[in-house]
Enzyme design. Structure first.
Site, PDB file in Angstrom:
ATOM      1  N   ASP A   1       0.960  -1.296  -0.011  1.00 38.33           N
ATOM      2  CA  ASP A   1      -0.133   0.043  -0.009  1.00 38.33           C
ATOM      3  C   ASP A   1       0.848   1.324   0.059  1.00 38.33           C
ATOM      4  O   ASP A   1       1.887   1.396   0.497  1.00 38.33           O
ATOM      5  CB  ASP A   1      -0.955   0.038   1.190  1.00 38.33           C
ATOM      6  CG  ASP A   1      -2.073   1.006   1.269  1.00 38.33           C
ATOM      7  OD1 ASP A   1      -2.963   1.269   0.712  1.00 38.33           O
ATOM      8  OD2 ASP A   1      -1.594   2.062   2.263  1.00 38.33           O
TER       9      ASP A   1
ATOM     10  N   GLU B   1       1.523  -0.342  -5.005  1.00 40.11           N
ATOM     11  CA  GLU B   1       0.681   0.525  -5.032  1.00 40.11           C
ATOM     12  C   GLU B   1       1.583   1.850  -5.072  1.00 40.11           C
ATOM     13  O   GLU B   1       1.896   2.377  -3.814  1.00 40.11           O
ATOM     14  CB  GLU B   1      -0.525   0.664  -4.157  1.00 40.11           C
ATOM     15  CG  GLU B   1      -1.522   1.769  -4.798  1.00 40.11           C
ATOM     16  CD  GLU B   1      -2.309   2.412  -3.248  1.00 40.11           C
ATOM     17  OE1 GLU B   1      -3.395   3.135  -3.843  1.00 40.11           O
ATOM     18  OE2 GLU B   1      -1.739   2.548  -2.491  1.00 40.11           O
TER      19      GLU B   1
HETATM   20  C1  NOJ Z   1      -4.447   3.169  -0.460  1.00 40.51           C
HETATM   21  C2  NOJ Z   1      -5.595   2.203  -0.060  1.00 40.51           C
HETATM   22  O1  NOJ Z   1      -5.845   1.751  -1.363  1.00 40.51           O
HETATM   23  C3  NOJ Z   1      -6.489   3.178   0.501  1.00 40.51           C
HETATM   24  O2  NOJ Z   1      -7.756   2.581   0.461  1.00 40.51           O
HETATM   25  C4  NOJ Z   1      -6.141   3.765   1.597  1.00 40.51           C
HETATM   26  O3  NOJ Z   1      -6.944   4.757   2.395  1.00 40.51           O
HETATM   27  C5  NOJ Z   1      -4.704   4.244   1.606  1.00 40.51           C
HETATM   28  N1  NOJ Z   1      -4.029   3.798   0.808  1.00 40.51           N
HETATM   29  C6  NOJ Z   1      -4.111   4.608   2.924  1.00 40.51           C
HETATM   30  O4  NOJ Z   1      -3.513   3.287   3.458  1.00 40.51           O
END
Ligand code: NOJ
Length: 478
Positions: free
Chosen positions: A181, A244
């Protein structure tokens, strides 16, 4: 590889509390096997106060009781493997929950201000200042996201050691890899310099307050690869790691040194117009970007591209080379609809998202019953239109979107080679992959389909007659 994203709260409830759970996921794995995907990614399943739908982790090596137990995840992994599916968990290295015991007991693992107040102008991703006063009275701490999500300090060795131990814990239980993430925010400027005022718009959607600054110092620090190397070391050389990284493709490429792939957000947010799609695909020609057109953070695919293009979007997503991700419910064309009503809000685990992302998190619609087959109780979010759109009905209908996804997942196994001859002309995006050709009509007019080619998969009826209708796409053998 095609990975199916499961958002556990909204996939399948097994115990009637209105919140999806791991037994529910396990009971529905046949759907994924029937569809023909290779793996599933579970959004966070860890104990969490749910300030951010589980992306606020309070214990990295346990399962939230709302979702089940460690025995349930073990059973899920075993069942997935028996069906030939790999399992990826979501790992959130940038921050923890403010209720994680580390925050209370190990403040040295977090980023604190060196002064009595915010040391700079940084904004949080969902708006507001990125610094808040510590409830334990130790000054001000950094949070790149909600205040309930204090940022870890990846320059402190204990952080890499602890997160690495958590990755090894899950690998030992049979988990095959991880979606990582918010990697663009894992490391920031050690001097905590101010971000400059933004002079050009960021190419992807941002909170308006956050968008006022260019995040030159609050994200994407030069030593980020050191943290990624530590994550790779913890996960193991054979783990599948997908990052991500919410940055334009050109800036994502340096993250790939230690990852197997990273999401291509440029295609995700490209306007559904041939030149924009071609530019996004061309920029990502490296082959290690993972194609994704929807997730739990943004309006759904069918809502963004519109019902007229949803079949073509499926064909494009699944004919590009490299990894592709499908968000739960997109295979039946689920839409956002109006902002969700109350549902079972207020019950345990039903935390609503303050950034307004719940519309794309409504439950999967398995059948035509009022709950869509998601729960026998009151769903934490009401399904939108199960009577109009559901898995059971689309399985029986050879012309359905679901059956198109399934046909594409079969066809993609014979596609070989990189994208060549990438073109955008008169509203038609086209490219070649070895002995195959793809054409996507994004414009308002009909176009001819090359006569000499044979149709492998078509989204609309005209292709065999040599016509590519508006909104149609075709995979051809040439
Ligand atoms: C990306 C995640 O997909 C999202 O849902 C989240 O709020 C943020 N990162 C923070 O962890």
């Amino acid at each position: 590889m095609v990975v199916y994203q499961v958002y556990p709260r909204s996939f399948q409830d097994s115990d009637g509390d209105g919140v999806g759970d791991l037994r529910g996921v396990a009971a529905r794995l046949e759907h994924l096997a029937w569809l023909g995907v290779d793996a599933l990614w579970l959004s966070p399943i860890y104990p969490s106060p749910m300030a951010d739908g589980g992306y606020d982790v309070a214990d990295h090596t346990a399962v939230d009781p709302r979702f089940g137990t460690l025995a349930d995840i073990d059973a899920l992994v075993a069942r997935a493997h028996a069906l030939g599916l790999k399992v990826l968990l979501d790992v959130v290295p940038c921050h923890t929950s403010i209720e994680h015991p580390w925050f209370r007991d190990h403040p040295e693992r977090y980023v604190f201000s060196p002064v009595d107040g915010p040391p700079n102008n940084w904004r949080a991703t969902f708006g507001g200042a990125a610094w808040s006063p510590d409830p334990h009275g130790r000054g001000w701490y950094l949070h790149s996201f909600y205040p309930e999500q204090p940022d870890l300090d990846w320059r402190h060795p204990a952080v890499a050691a602890q997160i690495g131990a958590a990755l090894r814990f899950w690998r030992a239980r049979g988990v095959d890899g991880f979606r990582l993430d918010a990697l663009q925010q894992i490391l920031k400027d050690p001097a905590l310099r101010d971000d400059p005022v933004a002079t050009a718009p960021f190419p992807f959607p941002l909170d308006p307050d956050y968008a006022t600054l260019e995040h030159r110092h609050s994200s994407d620090a030069p030593d980020t690869p050191a943290a990624l190397a530590a994550l790779r070391a913890g996960a193991g050389a054979d783990a599948l790691l997908v990052g991500e990284v919410f940055l334009p493709t050109a800036r994502v490429l340096r993250y790939l040194e230690h990852l197997d792939g990273a999401f291509c957000f440029e295609l995700f947010f490209a306007a559904w117009e041939a030149p924009a799609l071609a530019a996004a695909i061309g920029a990502a020609a490296d082959g290690r970007l993972a194609w994704v057109l929807a997730n739990h953070d943004f309006p759904r695919l069918a809502t963004r591209v519109g019902a007229a293009h949803v079949r073509a979007a499926a064909l494009l997503l699944l004919t590009l080379p490299g990894m592709a991700f499908v968000y739960q419910g997109d295979e039946i064309g689920q839409q956002d609809g109006p902002p969700p009503g109350d549902g079972a809000a207020g019950q345990a685990g039903a935390g609503r998202d303050r950034a307004g992302r719940d519309a794309c998190r409504r439950p999967v619609q398995w059948d035509a019953s009022p709950s869509g087959g998601f729960t026998t109780g009151t769903p934490w979010l009401a399904p939108l239109d199960p009577e109009r759109r559901n898995v059971a009905a689309q399985r029986e209908d050879p012309g359905s979107l679901l059956r198109l996804y399934r046909a594409l997942l079969v066809a993609r196994r014979s596609l070989r080679g990189p994208v060549t001859e990438l073109r955008a002309r008169d509203g038609v995006l086209s490219f070649r992959r070895g002995a195959h050709r793809v054409a996507v009509n994004t414009g308002p007019r009909e176009h001819p389909v090359p006569r000499a080619a044979s149709v492998v998969v078509a989204t609309h009826g005209g292709a065999p007659e040599g016509v590519l209708e508006p909104g149609a796409a075709v995979l051809l053998a040439v």
